[in-house]
Design a protein around this motif. Structure first.
Motif, PDB file in Angstrom:
ATOM      1  N   LEU A   1     -17.023   3.016   6.734  1.00  0.00           N
ATOM      2  CA  LEU A   1     -16.641   3.378   8.097  1.00  0.00           C
ATOM      3  C   LEU A   1     -17.767   4.116   8.815  1.00  0.00           C
ATOM      4  O   LEU A   1     -17.994   3.909  10.013  1.00  0.00           O
ATOM      5  N   LEU A   2     -18.498   4.978   8.083  1.00  0.00           N
ATOM      6  CA  LEU A   2     -19.596   5.720   8.698  1.00  0.00           C
ATOM      7  C   LEU A   2     -20.767   4.792   9.026  1.00  0.00           C
ATOM      8  O   LEU A   2     -21.419   4.937  10.079  1.00  0.00           O
ATOM      9  N   ILE A   3     -21.038   3.842   8.137  1.00  0.00           N
ATOM     10  CA  ILE A   3     -22.095   2.862   8.419  1.00  0.00           C
ATOM     11  C   ILE A   3     -21.718   2.021   9.635  1.00  0.00           C
ATOM     12  O   ILE A   3     -22.533   1.798  10.544  1.00  0.00           O
ATOM     13  N   GLU A   4     -20.488   1.579   9.664  1.00  0.00           N
ATOM     14  CA  GLU A   4     -19.997   0.776  10.777  1.00  0.00           C
ATOM     15  C   GLU A   4     -20.042   1.565  12.083  1.00  0.00           C
ATOM     16  O   GLU A   4     -20.422   1.036  13.141  1.00  0.00           O
ATOM     17  N   ASN A   5     -19.675   2.852  12.004  1.00  0.00           N
ATOM     18  CA  ASN A   5     -19.691   3.706  13.187  1.00  0.00           C
ATOM     19  C   ASN A   5     -21.104   3.870  13.722  1.00  0.00           C
ATOM     20  O   ASN A   5     -21.333   3.855  14.947  1.00  0.00           O
ATOM     21  N   ALA A   6     -22.073   4.031  12.803  1.00  0.00           N
ATOM     22  CA  ALA A   6     -23.478   4.181  13.213  1.00  0.00           C
ATOM     23  C   ALA A   6     -23.986   2.920  13.907  1.00  0.00           C
ATOM     24  O   ALA A   6     -24.670   2.993  14.938  1.00  0.00           O
ATOM     25  N   ILE A   7     -23.645   1.750  13.358  1.00  0.00           N
ATOM     26  CA  ILE A   7     -24.088   0.480  13.942  1.00  0.00           C
ATOM     27  C   ILE A   7     -23.457   0.258  15.312  1.00  0.00           C
ATOM     28  O   ILE A   7     -24.119  -0.214  16.252  1.00  0.00           O
ATOM     29  N   LYS A   8     -22.198   0.641  15.427  1.00  0.00           N
ATOM     30  CA  LYS A   8     -21.438   0.356  16.639  1.00  0.00           C
ATOM     31  C   LYS A   8     -21.905   1.180  17.831  1.00  0.00           C
ATOM     32  O   LYS A   8     -21.876   0.705  18.978  1.00  0.00           O
ATOM     33  N   HIS A   9     -22.366   2.403  17.595  1.00  0.00           N
ATOM     34  CA  HIS A   9     -22.675   3.310  18.701  1.00  0.00           C
ATOM     35  C   HIS A   9     -24.172   3.555  18.903  1.00  0.00           C
ATOM     36  O   HIS A   9     -24.542   4.419  19.706  1.00  0.00           O
ATOM     37  N   ASN A  10     -25.015   2.806  18.196  1.00  0.00           N
ATOM     38  CA  ASN A  10     -26.462   3.002  18.337  1.00  0.00           C
ATOM     39  C   ASN A  10     -27.180   1.666  18.482  1.00  0.00           C
ATOM     40  O   ASN A  10     -26.699   0.629  18.016  1.00  0.00           O
ATOM     41  N   THR A  11     -28.328   1.728  19.118  1.00  0.00           N
ATOM     42  CA  THR A  11     -29.178   0.529  19.237  1.00  0.00           C
ATOM     43  C   THR A  11     -29.966   0.354  17.945  1.00  0.00           C
ATOM     44  O   THR A  11     -30.253   1.323  17.233  1.00  0.00           O
ATOM     45  N   ALA A  12     -30.321  -0.872  17.641  1.00  0.00           N
ATOM     46  CA  ALA A  12     -31.104  -1.176  16.438  1.00  0.00           C
ATOM     47  C   ALA A  12     -32.035  -2.342  16.751  1.00  0.00           C
ATOM     48  O   ALA A  12     -31.587  -3.401  17.214  1.00  0.00           O
ATOM     49  N   SER A  13     -33.316  -2.146  16.509  1.00  0.00           N
ATOM     50  CA  SER A  13     -34.310  -3.206  16.770  1.00  0.00           C
ATOM     51  C   SER A  13     -35.415  -3.112  15.734  1.00  0.00           C
ATOM     52  O   SER A  13     -35.503  -2.144  14.980  1.00  0.00           O
ATOM     53  N   ARG A  14     -36.301  -4.126  15.710  1.00  0.00           N
ATOM     54  CA  ARG A  14     -37.401  -4.111  14.747  1.00  0.00           C
ATOM     55  C   ARG A  14     -38.350  -2.956  15.038  1.00  0.00           C
ATOM     56  O   ARG A  14     -38.872  -2.318  14.128  1.00  0.00           O
ATOM     57  N   SER A  15     -38.571  -2.697  16.324  1.00  0.00           N
ATOM     58  CA  SER A  15     -39.487  -1.617  16.686  1.00  0.00           C
ATOM     59  C   SER A  15     -38.860  -0.243  16.483  1.00  0.00           C
ATOM     60  O   SER A  15     -39.562   0.745  16.259  1.00  0.00           O
ATOM     61  N   LYS A  16     -37.552  -0.206  16.573  1.00  0.00           N
ATOM     62  CA  LYS A  16     -36.850   1.064  16.411  1.00  0.00           C
ATOM     63  C   LYS A  16     -35.585   0.849  15.579  1.00  0.00           C
ATOM     64  O   LYS A  16     -34.468   0.832  16.097  1.00  0.00           O
ATOM     65  N   PRO A  17     -35.765   0.635  14.278  1.00  0.00           N
ATOM     66  CA  PRO A  17     -34.607   0.324  13.423  1.00  0.00           C
ATOM     67  C   PRO A  17     -33.665   1.536  13.286  1.00  0.00           C
ATOM     68  O   PRO A  17     -34.081   2.680  13.410  1.00  0.00           O
TER      69      PRO A  17
END
Length: 365
Positions: free
Chosen positions: A281-297
């Motif tokens: 749930l914490l991993i899912e929460n982090a993914i859901k509310h944050n941006t993720a890209s190759r330059s800024k994973p």
């Protein structure tokens, strides 16, 4: 029922206890009240006279005991201590004095008539008669005190037993309510998990059908793992971390190098307990509310602090827009911790890091 039987047994054998006490106390009080009387006077008589007096006093003590008990039991039915304590005390005291006077007169008059060699009641020494009356009243009060003391003791036992029963029932009701609430929280996990991953699967189907197929295969394996553990209240950190790694592998199919997760936990921490699906749930929460890209994973780390609590940290890279949220993740974790532990997760945001401190619990077999 057991307490009632104990009370009946007590009253059944009460006379065998109280009559000898009253008999001995009668002589002790008689000597204490009359300073000119000594034990030497008592023994300075023939054995026949001593024996006759002992029988006389014993019968008197038996009669006094029965009358005192009869008065107390009669008032127990007519005027209970719980309802009228002061009136009961005054009435019982007055009745005991009156019954003692009547009984003393009748007993002395009867015995003198039968055994007094022609003497009359009026010829008895008035001082000795008053002393006997005082001793009799004191003994009657003593009998009532013992009887009433036992009555209150039995009432206290009944109240204590009822209170314990009510406490046990309240604890049982509370346990049932907590279990129902916990089951309700756990039931939220399954649809929540499937909804979020079906959304990911739906997006993959339009982008890459082969990748979607691979994602679906991994999802089925992760879901089986989840089914096995979701019904448990607590699982080991090691089991939870295995599930989190399996879920992370699933996410990697979708996000690739846009997300990175690292964990390093000592064996002592791995053997501790944690509510299942918490890390997912914490991993899912982090993914859901944050941006993720190759330059800024998006970086997620799982560590243990000096108190052997679990620290789950992710870089804080908020989205530029709001997305719909059911609030199930963090709220669900807090709800289950509230039911399972006296410590709650601690959530902080500082230095562009979102950190959740999870208290760990001992696993009981």
């Amino acid at each position: 029922m057991k307490l009632n039987r104990q009370a009946k047994d007590f009253y059944k054998y009460f006379r065998f206890i109280i009559i000898p006490v009253v008999f001995v106390t009668f002589y002790i009080l008689s000597v204490l009240i009359d300073p000119y009387r000594s034990w030497s006077i008592f023994f300075n008589r023939t054995s026949t006279e001593i024996f006759r007096e002992l029988i006389f006093v014993l019968i008197y003590c038996i009669g006094l005991t029965e009358i005192s008990l009869a008065v107390a039991r009669f008032l127990d039915r007519k005027m209970r201590w719980q309802e009228f304590p002061m009136a009961r005390f005054l009435l019982q005291f007055c009745i005991q004095i009156l019954t003692t006077i009547v009984f003393l007169y009748l007993y002395m008059n009867t015995t003198i008539t039968l055994l007094g060699d022609g003497r009359k009641f009026s010829e008895i020494n008035s001082i000795a008669l008053r002393q006997t009356f005082v001793v009799s009243v004191l003994l009657s009060i003593l009998i009532s005190l013992i009887y009433t003391g036992n009555f209150f003791l039995q009432q206290w036992k009944v109240a204590l037993l009822e209170s314990s029963t009510l406490n046990l029932k309240a604890a049982e009701f509370k346990r049932i309510a907590l279990e129902a609430e916990l089951e309700s929280l756990k039931m939220q996990l399954d649809p929540h998990f499937m909804f979020n991953n079906f959304s990911t699967l739906s997006a993959l189907i339009t982008e890459d059908q082969n990748l979607a197929q691979h994602f679906l295969e991994k999802l089925s394996r992760v879901y089986r793992y989840m089914i096995i553990n979701v019904n448990k209240n607590i699982i080991s950190v090691e089991e939870e971390l295995n599930f989190a790694n399996a879920y992370y592998y699933l996410i990697k199919i979708r996000l690739g190098d846009n997300i990175k997760m690292d964990s390093d936990l000592p064996d002592a921490v791995l053997k501790k307990g944690i509510p299942p699906i918490t890390l997912q749930l914490l991993i899912e929460n982090a993914i859901k509310h944050n941006t993720a890209s190759r330059s800024k994973p998006l970086l997620i780390t799982i560590r243990a602090d000096e108190n052997e609590d679990l620290l789950v940290t992710n870089t804080l890279q908020p989205l530029n827009y709001n997305i719909p949220s059911t609030g199930t993740g963090i709220k669900n974790i807090k709800g289950r911790y509230k039911l399972l532990s006296d410590r709650l997760p601690d959530i902080t945001e500082e230095n562009k890091l979102f950190r959740v401190k999870l208290p760990l619990m001992d696993i009981t077999n």
